[in-house]
Design an enzyme around this catalytic site. Structure first.
Site, short mmCIF file in Angstrom:
data_model
loop_
_atom_site.label_atom_id
_atom_site.label_comp_id
_atom_site.label_asym_id
_atom_site.label_seq_id
_atom_site.Cartn_x
_atom_site.Cartn_y
_atom_site.Cartn_z
N HIS A 1 0.56 -1.21 -0.23
CA HIS A 1 -0.11 -0.22 0.43
C HIS A 1 0.52 1.47 0.31
O HIS A 1 0.59 2.45 -0.26
CB HIS A 1 -0.95 0.36 1.32
CG HIS A 1 -0.14 0.49 2.14
ND1 HIS A 1 0.04 -0.25 3.83
CD2 HIS A 1 0.17 1.50 2.86
CE1 HIS A 1 0.50 -0.22 4.34
NE2 HIS A 1 0.53 1.60 4.96
N ASP B 1 0.17 -7.66 1.23
CA ASP B 1 0.77 -6.23 1.74
C ASP B 1 1.78 -5.92 2.07
O ASP B 1 2.79 -5.39 2.58
CB ASP B 1 -0.28 -5.27 2.18
CG ASP B 1 -0.01 -3.60 3.18
OD1 ASP B 1 0.48 -3.29 2.00
OD2 ASP B 1 -0.02 -3.47 3.93
N SER C 1 4.67 2.27 7.77
CA SER C 1 4.01 0.97 6.99
C SER C 1 5.55 0.77 6.00
O SER C 1 6.33 2.25 5.74
CB SER C 1 3.00 1.57 6.16
OG SER C 1 1.75 1.63 6.64
#
Length: 370
Positions: free
Chosen positions: A103, A134, A213
């Site tokens: 992402h 992911d 992230s």
């Protein structure tokens, strides 16, 4: 600027000062003695060294993605605008390959990377992706070999609740930050990846925020045990919108390590699929009358459609033939309901996806259908 002059008259003292009126003699002030810097405790020295060494292998990633047409609602800006999103990553080998979250780079037209020990902007290319997990593998271009410092991978299967954790990355764009905590829980199931399929994750209380992230979650030895992916926010968002509540999640590094050779070969990995479209609701959401009409059991995953020539079609699974309209589109009822996989009960579509993601594409499974 003009100057103002003031005249002062100096008056002479005519009355002699007595001893009682005389100020006491004072010695000139002495400079404060510098504090002696005490050495750090051995344990803290080790933590500092691990973080310093590991930050040298961290990437701050800026992904440029297309914006909306006429974003500024101004005739001077009628074309498509661009937006930037920040995230983190880390080197995994000496060839400049680095892992991050899918992402973070999804839809990017340009990927720029910054390293702690360089003022230069480096361009990166996407090598391979695993959207359902992911995960993405990128390669940093033109980076000097001395700046490529891969982080060692640990074993997430050997983790224990209470072990120390270190989260590295760029929370809120604050590059090359570190936070510490513990492994709060294992085998935590969270919606993961592009299709938000429930998968196992590591839970930690080390502060993880938007921008972390794709960064690594380390153990106290500096080995990567997970890839930071989500937080649980008081606002109810699991995407990082809101404030950190001390509940962060990481993709176990063993999952990434097992998949790594395929993205490195340029592949796009999708999770294991049966070749079916499942109803987006559970049997418990239906009334007793509806379950009776379609001869449904009380629990299981409803097969709405079966893809032609897919694994399920070849195994003889049947989709529904009675269309109903739902807020997310048409669902077909009257087909098979999957109630178990390899003898393990399946109570819902979510449980079926969760069980399926413990397997690899090409594995053979036995389904019990009703």
């Amino acid at each position: 600027m003009s100057k103002h002059l003031a005249a002062f008259t100096v008056l002479a003292l005519t009355t002699p000062l007595t001893l009682a009126q005389t100020s006491p003699q004072t010695s000139s002030p002495t400079a404060p003695t510098p504090a002696v810097t005490a050495p750090l405790p051995v344990g803290e020295q080790g933590l500092v060294q691990v973080i310093d060494r590991s930050l040298a292998g961290i990437l701050y990633i800026t992904a440029t993605v297309p914006g909306e047409q006429g974003t500024f609602n101004n005739p001077l800006f009628t074309g498509e605008q661009e937006a930037e999103a920040g995230g983190s990553g880390f080197f995994v080998n000496a060839q400049g390959f680095a892992l991050t979250n899918y992402h973070v780079i999804e839809g990017a037209t340009r990927i720029t990377v910054n390293l702690r020990d360089s003022d230069q902007d480096f361009v990166a290319r996407v090598v391979g992706t695993a959207p359902d997990y992911d995960l993405a593998l990128i390669q940093v271009q033109g980076v000097p070999a001395a700046l490529v410092r891969p982080l060692p991978l640990g074993n997430s299967n050997a983790l224990k609740v209470g072990q120390s954790t270190i989260a590295l990355g760029a929370p809120f764009g604050l590059q090359f930050s570190a936070s510490t905590g513990i492994v709060s829980a294992l085998q935590r199931t969270i919606p993961t990846g592009a299709r938000q399929i429930p998968q196992t994750a590591i839970q930690t209380d080390a502060a993880v925020n938007p921008g972390n992230s794709g960064g690594p979650l380390l153990n106290s030895a500096g080995q990567v045990i997970g890839i930071n992916t989500q937080i649980l926010s008081p606002s109810g968002a699991e995407t990082g919108v809101g404030q950190n509540a001390g509940v962060g999640f990481a993709v176990p590094i063993n999952v990434a390590a097992q998949l790594l050779p395929r993205p490195q070969a340029g592949q796009t990995i999708l999770g294991p699929v049966l070749g079916v479209t499942l109803a987006p609701f559970d049997l418990t959401d239906l009334t007793d009358e509806a379950r009776s009409r379609y001869k449904f059991p009380r629990e299981g995953a409803i097969v709405s459609q079966v893809a032609p020539e897919g694994p399920a079609a070849r195994a003889g699974l049947k989709g529904g033939s009675a269309p109903i309209q739902t807020p997310v589109g048409t669902v077909y009822l009257g087909g098979d309901v999957i109630t178990a996989m390899d003898g393990r009960a399946v109570k819902s579509a979510g449980e079926l996806r969760e069980q399926l993601f413990t397997r690899q594409a090409g594995d053979r499974v036995n389904l019990t259908v009703n």
